[in-house]
Design an enzyme around this catalytic site. Sequence first.
Site, PDB file in Angstrom:
ATOM      1  N   HIS A  58      14.646  -1.113 110.685  1.00 52.98           N
ATOM      2  CA  HIS A  58      16.002  -0.574 110.633  1.00 52.98           C
ATOM      3  C   HIS A  58      16.914  -1.602 109.976  1.00 52.98           C
ATOM      4  O   HIS A  58      16.557  -2.774 109.835  1.00 52.98           O
ATOM      5  CB  HIS A  58      16.489  -0.246 112.034  1.00 52.98           C
ATOM      6  CG  HIS A  58      15.880   0.995 112.598  1.00 52.98           C
ATOM      7  ND1 HIS A  58      16.461   1.699 113.628  1.00 52.98           N
ATOM      8  CD2 HIS A  58      14.749   1.670 112.277  1.00 52.98           C
ATOM      9  CE1 HIS A  58      15.707   2.758 113.920  1.00 52.98           C
ATOM     10  NE2 HIS A  58      14.664   2.748 113.118  1.00 52.98           N
ATOM     11  N   GLU A  60      19.636  -3.187 110.966  1.00 54.78           N
ATOM     12  CA  GLU A  60      19.972  -4.336 111.789  1.00 54.78           C
ATOM     13  C   GLU A  60      18.788  -5.302 111.875  1.00 54.78           C
ATOM     14  O   GLU A  60      18.964  -6.522 111.790  1.00 54.78           O
ATOM     15  CB  GLU A  60      20.389  -3.890 113.194  1.00 54.78           C
ATOM     16  CG  GLU A  60      21.625  -3.012 113.222  1.00 54.78           C
ATOM     17  CD  GLU A  60      21.339  -1.518 113.108  1.00 54.78           C
ATOM     18  OE1 GLU A  60      22.222  -0.730 113.488  1.00 54.78           O
ATOM     19  OE2 GLU A  60      20.245  -1.137 112.625  1.00 54.78           O
ATOM     20  N   CYS A  88      17.671  -1.185 118.148  1.00 55.59           N
ATOM     21  CA  CYS A  88      18.560  -2.211 117.608  1.00 55.59           C
ATOM     22  C   CYS A  88      19.530  -2.709 118.669  1.00 55.59           C
ATOM     23  O   CYS A  88      19.850  -3.900 118.720  1.00 55.59           O
ATOM     24  CB  CYS A  88      19.278  -1.686 116.377  1.00 55.59           C
ATOM     25  SG  CYS A  88      18.116  -1.331 115.017  1.00 55.59           S
TER      26      CYS A  88
END
Length: 151
Positions: A58, A60, A88
């Site tokens: 992802h 992040e 996250c």
Amino acid sequence: MNETHRTNTDPAFEAAYEAAQKSLREGGIPIGAALARGGEVVASGHNERVQHGDPIAHGEMSALRAAGRQKSYRDTTLYTTLAPCAMCTGTIIQFKIPRVVVGEAETFPGEFDLLRSRGVEVVVLNDTRCVEMMRAFQDEHPELWAQDIAE
């Protein structure tokens, strides 16, 4: 929630937004993030699930990976174009990142209650560019989006 609905001028947020745009250009999911310390960007990254076939890449996670090992994250801010998911959010809590600045939470609500319950300051910018980018992506690629959020 901050109801600005305008383009942001924070360089770290802009780094996250540019990372999201890069992912979109690469055929990926347009979510970007940046880690900043003292107003300076440490690193940025974007969702790379499609590009690398990596289910946990992802935005992040990509930004944190790009930042490398840090002695501490307690003096950092994580900027992200979209509200953080549970995975996250767990990482933000694990590394004790005290502040998260989010581009938008209209197209995905994220885990704000969990973040706030653990003392994380959450700022939502309601950036119209982020909303429009995600809405267009979700409309054009509903199956890929559902896969990204494990639906």
